[in-house]
Write a protein that holds these residues in place. Structure first.
Motif, PDB file in Angstrom:
ATOM      1  N   ARG A  72     -13.555  51.251  -7.556  1.00 50.67           N
ATOM      2  CA  ARG A  72     -14.654  52.174  -7.982  1.00 50.67           C
ATOM      3  C   ARG A  72     -14.731  52.638  -9.369  1.00 50.67           C
ATOM      4  N   SER A  73     -13.669  52.493 -10.210  1.00 50.29           N
ATOM      5  CA  SER A  73     -13.783  52.740 -11.610  1.00 50.29           C
ATOM      6  C   SER A  73     -14.250  51.382 -12.231  1.00 50.29           C
ATOM      7  N   HIS A  74     -13.583  50.420 -11.900  1.00 52.04           N
ATOM      8  CA  HIS A  74     -13.955  49.069 -12.520  1.00 52.04           C
ATOM      9  C   HIS A  74     -13.746  47.911 -11.543  1.00 52.04           C
ATOM     10  N   PRO A  75     -14.444  46.761 -11.228  1.00 53.50           N
ATOM     11  CA  PRO A  75     -14.237  45.838 -10.252  1.00 53.50           C
ATOM     12  C   PRO A  75     -12.941  44.903 -10.936  1.00 53.50           C
ATOM     13  N   LEU A  76     -12.806  45.078 -11.920  1.00 56.19           N
ATOM     14  CA  LEU A  76     -11.710  44.051 -12.503  1.00 56.19           C
ATOM     15  C   LEU A  76     -10.259  44.782 -12.423  1.00 56.19           C
ATOM     16  N   ASN A  77     -10.140  46.428 -12.036  1.00 56.44           N
ATOM     17  CA  ASN A  77      -8.964  46.801 -11.994  1.00 56.44           C
ATOM     18  C   ASN A  77      -8.338  46.283 -10.413  1.00 56.44           C
ATOM     19  N   ALA A  78      -6.850  46.355 -10.610  1.00 55.51           N
ATOM     20  CA  ALA A  78      -6.293  45.759  -9.400  1.00 55.51           C
ATOM     21  C   ALA A  78      -4.802  46.451  -9.332  1.00 55.51           C
ATOM     22  N   TYR A  79      -4.617  46.603  -7.823  1.00 55.23           N
ATOM     23  CA  TYR A  79      -3.427  47.020  -7.520  1.00 55.23           C
ATOM     24  C   TYR A  79      -2.260  46.075  -6.924  1.00 55.23           C
ATOM     25  N   LEU A  80      -1.194  45.692  -7.671  1.00 60.70           N
ATOM     26  CA  LEU A  80      -0.142  44.706  -7.408  1.00 60.70           C
ATOM     27  C   LEU A  80       0.886  45.275  -6.738  1.00 60.70           C
ATOM     28  N   THR A  81       1.199  45.002  -5.436  1.00 62.99           N
ATOM     29  CA  THR A  81       2.521  45.600  -4.798  1.00 62.99           C
ATOM     30  C   THR A  81       3.655  44.794  -5.625  1.00 62.99           C
ATOM     31  N   ALA A  82       5.003  45.323  -5.001  1.00 63.34           N
ATOM     32  CA  ALA A  82       5.973  44.776  -5.492  1.00 63.34           C
ATOM     33  C   ALA A  82       6.331  43.112  -5.187  1.00 63.34           C
ATOM     34  N   GLU A  83       5.735  43.119  -3.869  1.00 62.77           N
ATOM     35  CA  GLU A  83       5.885  41.548  -3.421  1.00 62.77           C
ATOM     36  C   GLU A  83       4.957  40.599  -4.153  1.00 62.77           C
ATOM     37  N   VAL A 137     -15.145  34.452 -11.425  1.00 63.37           N
ATOM     38  CA  VAL A 137     -15.871  35.188 -10.523  1.00 63.37           C
ATOM     39  C   VAL A 137     -15.407  36.519 -10.894  1.00 63.37           C
ATOM     40  N   VAL A 138     -16.502  37.397 -10.450  1.00 66.92           N
ATOM     41  CA  VAL A 138     -16.400  38.906 -10.605  1.00 66.92           C
ATOM     42  C   VAL A 138     -16.471  39.436  -9.326  1.00 66.92           C
ATOM     43  N   LYS A 139     -15.837  40.111  -8.863  1.00 71.93           N
ATOM     44  CA  LYS A 139     -15.991  40.962  -7.306  1.00 71.93           C
ATOM     45  C   LYS A 139     -16.927  41.834  -7.649  1.00 71.93           C
ATOM     46  N   ARG A 140     -17.805  42.176  -6.355  1.00 69.56           N
ATOM     47  CA  ARG A 140     -18.725  42.974  -6.301  1.00 69.56           C
ATOM     48  C   ARG A 140     -18.637  43.364  -4.979  1.00 69.56           C
ATOM     49  N   ASN A 141     -17.897  44.504  -4.753  1.00 73.10           N
ATOM     50  CA  ASN A 141     -17.896  45.090  -3.239  1.00 73.10           C
ATOM     51  C   ASN A 141     -17.129  43.869  -2.374  1.00 73.10           C
ATOM     52  N   GLY A 177     -13.913  41.242   0.309  1.00 76.65           N
ATOM     53  CA  GLY A 177     -13.609  42.503   0.114  1.00 76.65           C
ATOM     54  C   GLY A 177     -12.176  42.993   0.352  1.00 76.65           C
ATOM     55  N   TYR A 178     -11.303  42.252   0.979  1.00 78.85           N
ATOM     56  CA  TYR A 178      -9.799  42.324   1.038  1.00 78.85           C
ATOM     57  C   TYR A 178      -8.997  41.888  -0.320  1.00 78.85           C
ATOM     58  N   LEU A 179      -9.918  41.358  -1.237  1.00 72.62           N
ATOM     59  CA  LEU A 179      -8.820  40.749  -2.186  1.00 72.62           C
ATOM     60  C   LEU A 179      -9.179  41.485  -3.525  1.00 72.62           C
ATOM     61  N   SER A 180      -8.132  41.777  -4.289  1.00 75.23           N
ATOM     62  CA  SER A 180      -8.307  42.386  -5.576  1.00 75.23           C
ATOM     63  C   SER A 180      -8.845  41.510  -6.307  1.00 75.23           C
ATOM     64  N   ALA A 181      -9.288  41.949  -7.778  1.00 74.16           N
ATOM     65  CA  ALA A 181      -9.455  40.922  -8.902  1.00 74.16           C
ATOM     66  C   ALA A 181      -8.380  40.067  -9.245  1.00 74.16           C
ATOM     67  N   TRP A 182      -7.321  40.582  -9.119  1.00 69.53           N
ATOM     68  CA  TRP A 182      -5.790  39.946  -9.469  1.00 69.53           C
ATOM     69  C   TRP A 182      -5.883  38.755  -8.453  1.00 69.53           C
ATOM     70  N   SER A 183      -5.893  39.206  -7.010  1.00 72.97           N
ATOM     71  CA  SER A 183      -5.808  38.314  -6.104  1.00 72.97           C
ATOM     72  C   SER A 183      -6.775  37.129  -6.218  1.00 72.97           C
ATOM     73  N   LEU A 184      -8.030  37.363  -6.434  1.00 71.04           N
ATOM     74  CA  LEU A 184      -8.939  36.441  -6.505  1.00 71.04           C
ATOM     75  C   LEU A 184      -8.860  35.450  -7.583  1.00 71.04           C
ATOM     76  N   GLU A 185      -8.445  35.990  -8.679  1.00 72.00           N
ATOM     77  CA  GLU A 185      -8.188  35.024  -9.910  1.00 72.00           C
ATOM     78  C   GLU A 185      -7.118  34.223  -9.439  1.00 72.00           C
TER      79      GLU A 185
END
Length: 400
Positions: free
Chosen positions: A82-93, A109-113, A147-155
């Motif tokens: 919601r802050s920016h589509p390039l932000n991402a959460y990465l788990t320890a895994e 590619v850039v994620k949009r929703n 929709g289930y992928l973060s920007a990091w996962s998508l890249e």
């Protein structure tokens, strides 16, 4: 009408008759502030207790036993996006995953929703060979919903072993979801290309990786500075801001290159690097694949008087930083934004060309631009008939 539907319709007034008074009693009108009184400061963390209550209710009352780790991680990712589509959460895994491989699909590619938009395609790369074009909308990647992928996962999914396949589910011109298979391959960085025309010279930059300014300097060393130089940035994808500032200096720019906004720090003006001999006239050619540092370079040169042709750029004038978390994961946040010399935020509006020119890769770009430069200005009606060859280009959707 189904019997249960009739029951719902008939019981609605009865439910409302009991519910509305109770809601009104539980939520009395808030007292109006007196004139001149200051509003109480809002605590940005006041809602954390509500979030904890919601998580407890989900855990205790949801019809199926929920995977609370997925619930929490999904909520964190939604907040970040919601802050920016390039932000991402990465788990320890995620952080323990091995390198996906040296080969890539050749697209950005850039994620949009729940979708991803293709903003750049490497010429001659796997995605280009498969028919992927900038502006394409992707719904699934290898069967996973975007929709289930973060920007990091998508890249990360864009990379893999050489010869491996990537299935992209995209919408065609009819709105149908179709599958396109891209075979990843190693991509060698392209070289700076120089083309001589009649009284004009075109230099094409594939990126702004370290060393590009020196490479361009050597190629232009013997060039006649009394002619026109067209700097082609249509396929210039990302790079280093220091290199962009050096290219600006090489082409005669002086003073400030851009302004850097960084979280928690005052704005900082970044100077042009080096000094070179300018050409008699400088023109720019931008496109939908002009990304990041090249957008900042274009803004600097445009403010210095260079006339710009081509298409509006996507607006990716930002940089990310990774911050570790106590539980072993991390977050990637957009922590820096570049402001052009005209005050434009280059993560929102991008670079707007002075004259819109849409052309195929097979066209002679230098001849097309020089013809457009020599043509008399069109009236508003003529520009409309020509497909919008004016400044009135529709604004792209903001990234956030």
């Amino acid at each position: 009408m189904h019997a249960r539907t009739w029951l719902s319709v008939l019981s609605l007034p009865l439910v409302a008759a009991f519910t509305v008074p109770v809601m009104q009693q539980g939520n009395p009108p808030k007292p109006q502030p007196q004139a001149g009184a200051k509003a109480a400061p809002q605590d940005p963390l006041a809602g954390l207790s509500d979030i904890q209550d919601v998580l407890s209710l989900v855990q205790q009352n949801y019809v199926d036993p929920p995977d609370m780790e997925k619930v929490v991680s999904g909520g964190v990712q939604a907040v970040l996006e919601r802050s920016h589509p390039l932000n991402a959460y990465l788990t320890a895994e995620d952080l323990r995953l091995p390198d996906p491989g040296p080969a890539e699909a050749g697209l950005v590619v850039v994620k949009r929703n729940i979708y991803a938009t293709v903003v750049a395609v490497t010429p001659g790369g796997p995605a280009a060979k498969a028919g992927i074009q900038p502006g394409d909308v992707i719904r699934k990647v290898d069967g996973d919903s975007v929709g289930y992928l973060s920007a990091w996962s998508l890249e990360r999914k864009m990379h893999g072993p050489e010869g491996s396949s990537l299935d992209l589910y995209r919408y065609n011109a009819n709105g149908d979801l179709t599958k396109t298979t891209v075979v990843r391959q190693r991509l060698s960085p392209g070289a700076v290309a120089i083309k001589q025309g009649q009284g004009a010279l075109m230099a094409s930059l594939p990126d702004l990786a370290p060393g590009r300014a020196e490479e361009l300097k050597k190629l232009l060393a013997a060039a006649d500075r009394s002619q026109t130089l067209l700097l082609d940035l249509r396929q210039c994808q990302k790079g280093a801001m220091e290199e962009a500032a050096a290219v600006a200096g090489l082409l005669g720019a002086t003073g400030t290159f851009a302004t850097l906004q960084e979280a928690g720090k005052p704005e900082r003006q970044v100077p042009v690097v080096g000094q070179g001999t300018p050409f008699a006239r400088l023109l720019l050619l931008t496109g939908r694949s002009t990304l990041g540092a090249p957008e900042v370079l274009a803004s600097c040169l445009k403010k210095g008087g260079a006339k710009t042709f081509g298409e509006r750029t996507p607006g990716l004038g930002v940089e990310r930083s990774r911050f570790p978390l106590k539980q072993g994961g991390a977050v990637e946040l957009v922590s820096k934004r570049w402001i052009g010399l005209g005050g434009e935020k280059l993560d929102r509006q991008g670079i707007i060309p002075d004259q819109v020119l849409r052309m195929a890769d097979s066209e002679d770009a230098l001849a097309r631009v020089m013809t457009a430069l020599a043509a008399p200005p069109k009236t508003a009606g003529q520009a409309s008939e020509a497909g919008g060859a004016s400044k009135a280009e529709p604004a792209p959707k903001p990234l956030h």
